[in-house]
Design a protein around this motif. Structure first.
Motif, short mmCIF file in Angstrom:
data_model
loop_
_atom_site.label_atom_id
_atom_site.label_comp_id
_atom_site.label_asym_id
_atom_site.label_seq_id
_atom_site.Cartn_x
_atom_site.Cartn_y
_atom_site.Cartn_z
N ALA A 168 0.82 -1.22 0.00
CA ALA A 168 0.00 0.00 0.00
C ALA A 168 0.85 1.26 0.00
O ALA A 168 0.36 2.33 -0.37
N ALA A 169 2.11 1.16 0.41
CA ALA A 169 2.96 2.34 0.54
C ALA A 169 3.99 2.37 -0.59
O ALA A 169 4.87 1.51 -0.65
N ASP A 170 3.87 3.37 -1.45
CA ASP A 170 4.84 3.54 -2.54
C ASP A 170 6.01 4.41 -2.11
O ASP A 170 7.00 4.53 -2.84
N GLY A 171 5.91 5.05 -0.96
CA GLY A 171 6.98 5.89 -0.46
C GLY A 171 6.75 6.19 1.01
O GLY A 171 5.65 6.01 1.54
N LEU A 172 7.82 6.64 1.68
CA LEU A 172 7.75 6.95 3.11
C LEU A 172 8.42 8.30 3.35
O LEU A 172 9.54 8.53 2.89
N LEU A 173 7.72 9.20 4.06
CA LEU A 173 8.23 10.52 4.37
C LEU A 173 8.29 10.70 5.89
O LEU A 173 7.27 10.58 6.58
N LEU A 174 9.47 10.99 6.40
CA LEU A 174 9.67 11.23 7.82
C LEU A 174 10.11 12.67 8.02
O LEU A 174 11.06 13.12 7.38
N VAL A 175 9.43 13.38 8.92
CA VAL A 175 9.82 14.75 9.24
C VAL A 175 10.07 14.82 10.74
O VAL A 175 9.16 14.62 11.54
N PRO A 187 10.98 3.82 -1.35
CA PRO A 187 11.67 5.11 -1.40
C PRO A 187 11.36 5.93 -0.15
O PRO A 187 10.19 6.07 0.24
N THR A 188 12.39 6.45 0.49
CA THR A 188 12.22 7.11 1.79
C THR A 188 12.97 8.43 1.84
O THR A 188 14.13 8.51 1.41
N LEU A 189 12.30 9.45 2.37
CA LEU A 189 12.91 10.74 2.62
C LEU A 189 12.76 11.07 4.09
O LEU A 189 11.66 11.02 4.64
N ALA A 190 13.87 11.43 4.74
CA ALA A 190 13.85 11.90 6.12
C ALA A 190 14.29 13.36 6.11
O ALA A 190 15.38 13.69 5.63
N VAL A 191 13.43 14.24 6.64
CA VAL A 191 13.72 15.68 6.69
C VAL A 191 14.01 16.05 8.14
O VAL A 191 13.20 15.77 9.04
N LEU A 192 15.15 16.69 8.37
CA LEU A 192 15.55 17.08 9.71
C LEU A 192 15.83 18.58 9.74
O LEU A 192 16.49 19.11 8.85
N GLY A 193 15.33 19.25 10.76
CA GLY A 193 15.67 20.64 10.98
C GLY A 193 16.91 20.74 11.84
O GLY A 193 17.03 20.01 12.83
N THR A 194 17.81 21.63 11.49
CA THR A 194 19.05 21.74 12.28
C THR A 194 18.80 22.30 13.67
O THR A 194 19.63 22.16 14.56
N ARG A 195 17.63 22.93 13.89
CA ARG A 195 17.29 23.47 15.21
C ARG A 195 16.26 22.59 15.93
O ARG A 195 15.65 23.01 16.91
N ASP A 214 19.18 3.21 -0.03
CA ASP A 214 19.21 4.38 -0.90
C ASP A 214 18.28 5.51 -0.41
O ASP A 214 17.84 6.34 -1.20
N HIS A 215 17.99 5.55 0.89
CA HIS A 215 17.12 6.61 1.41
C HIS A 215 17.83 7.96 1.32
O HIS A 215 19.04 8.04 1.18
N THR A 216 17.02 9.01 1.42
CA THR A 216 17.54 10.37 1.33
C THR A 216 17.31 11.11 2.65
O THR A 216 16.24 11.00 3.24
N VAL A 217 18.31 11.84 3.10
CA VAL A 217 18.18 12.69 4.28
C VAL A 217 18.37 14.14 3.82
O VAL A 217 19.37 14.47 3.18
N SER A 218 17.39 14.97 4.14
CA SER A 218 17.45 16.39 3.79
C SER A 218 17.45 17.21 5.07
O SER A 218 16.53 17.08 5.89
N ARG A 219 18.46 18.04 5.25
CA ARG A 219 18.56 18.88 6.45
C ARG A 219 18.21 20.32 6.09
O ARG A 219 18.77 20.88 5.14
N ARG A 261 12.28 12.93 -8.20
CA ARG A 261 13.45 12.10 -8.47
C ARG A 261 13.19 10.62 -8.16
O ARG A 261 13.46 9.75 -9.00
N ASP A 262 12.68 10.32 -6.96
CA ASP A 262 12.59 8.93 -6.52
C ASP A 262 11.26 8.27 -6.82
O ASP A 262 11.18 7.04 -6.87
N LEU A 263 10.19 9.05 -7.01
CA LEU A 263 8.89 8.47 -7.34
C LEU A 263 8.43 8.87 -8.74
O LEU A 263 7.30 8.58 -9.13
N ASP A 264 9.32 9.53 -9.48
CA ASP A 264 9.03 9.91 -10.87
C ASP A 264 7.71 10.65 -10.97
O ASP A 264 6.88 10.39 -11.84
N HIS A 265 7.51 11.61 -10.05
CA HIS A 265 6.27 12.39 -10.04
C HIS A 265 6.61 13.84 -10.30
O HIS A 265 6.89 14.62 -9.39
N CYS A 266 6.62 14.21 -11.57
CA CYS A 266 6.95 15.57 -11.97
C CYS A 266 5.87 16.10 -12.89
O CYS A 266 5.25 15.37 -13.66
#
Length: 272
Positions: A168-175, A187-195, A214-219, A261-266
């Motif tokens: 059921a899950a085509d992607g995972l987003l963590l904030v 496909p997984t994206l983890a977003v972290l705030g530096t504060r 191959d997960h992605t971390v975005s700060r 990029r990772d889910l080809d949704h443009c």
């Protein structure tokens, strides 16, 4: 008929006193349990973190997105959707109401052309509603693919959902969150705030191996924990070094770029 002895009377009175004490103790425990339950509900349910009323109204007045109430929370979608419909079920953080994420949802919906659903969690705690995405996936047949995600505790529970419902899950987003269950080939994206001072970074590092290789971390520089939504007063939080609107813009950019990029949704070959 012989009268009861003095000892028998004392024994009977003793048993009666013990019964009275036991009844009173049970009553006291019941009252304390009731008060604890009321306090728990009030703290997590009634006194949850909300977005300011003017912020909520500004999202509803935004003609670029459509907002409707459903699943105890909200469905926010691009007013000009594309042919393929991608959905994001976003679990709120602990003690945070769905409306606190309306501004973030609008940014992501408009820029990424995604239908964002922020459902209400039981008692505003996603740990009690891990399977909440089932109702959303079943209730939005126009959506072709689904990303599950969430903020803080909500992200951890979304991860558990993705781990148990890979189909059921085509992607995972963590904030501001981490996975305590292994998630494979999602496909997984983890977003972290530096504060972000609320996220346990040691736990994030220790559990990072649960994410796909191959997960992605975005700060996001200067973003704090509560800027995943729009609310204040988070216990353990620290001041951000960027405005909340700017944090939302950067968060939406990170999510949009990842989806492209990772889910080809443009849209028209590029992320908006």
């Amino acid at each position: 008929m012989n009268a009861p002895s003095r000892d028998a009377v004392k024994e009977w009175l003793g048993r009666r006193s013990l019964r009275r004490i036991a009844i009173r103790l049970v009553a006291v425990v019941a009252v304390l349990a009731l008060l604890a339950g009321v306090g728990f509900y009030a703290y997590f349910g009634v006194f949850a973190h909300h977005a300011p009323a003017d912020v909520q109204e500004s999202v509803r007045a935004n003609e670029a997105v459509d907002v409707r109430e459903a699943y105890g929370g909200y469905v926010v979608s691009d007013a000009d959707p594309g042919r393929e419909r991608l959905g994001l079920v976003f679990y709120p953080g602990g003690r945070v109401a769905p409306d606190a994420y309306l501004p973030t949802a609008a940014q992501v919906a408009e820029r990424a052309n995604v239908t964002v659903v922020v459902p209400k969690m039981r008692a505003n705690l996603a740990v009690f509603s891990q399977g909440r995405a089932d109702a959303v996936v079943g209730g939005e047949p126009q959506v072709d693919r689904w990303v599950v995600g969430g903020h803080s505790l909500g992200g951890a529970m979304a991860c558990r959902y993705a781990a148990a419902n890979g189909d059921a899950a085509d992607g995972l987003l963590l904030v501001g969150s981490y996975c305590d269950r292994p998630v494979e080939e999602t496909p997984t994206l983890a977003v972290l705030g530096t504060r972000d001072a609320v996220l346990d970074r040691d736990q994030f590092a220790a559990n990072r191996e649960n994410l796909p290789a191959d997960h992605t971390v975005s700060r996001i520089d200067g973003m704090n924990h509560s800027q995943a939504g729009w609310y204040t007063g988070q216990r353990g939080g620290q001041p951000a070094r960027i405005a909340t609107a700017e944090a939302h813009r950067r968060l939406a950019t990170a999510v949009t770029d990842w989806l492209c990029r990772d889910l080809d949704h443009c849209r028209n070959g590029t992320a908006r």
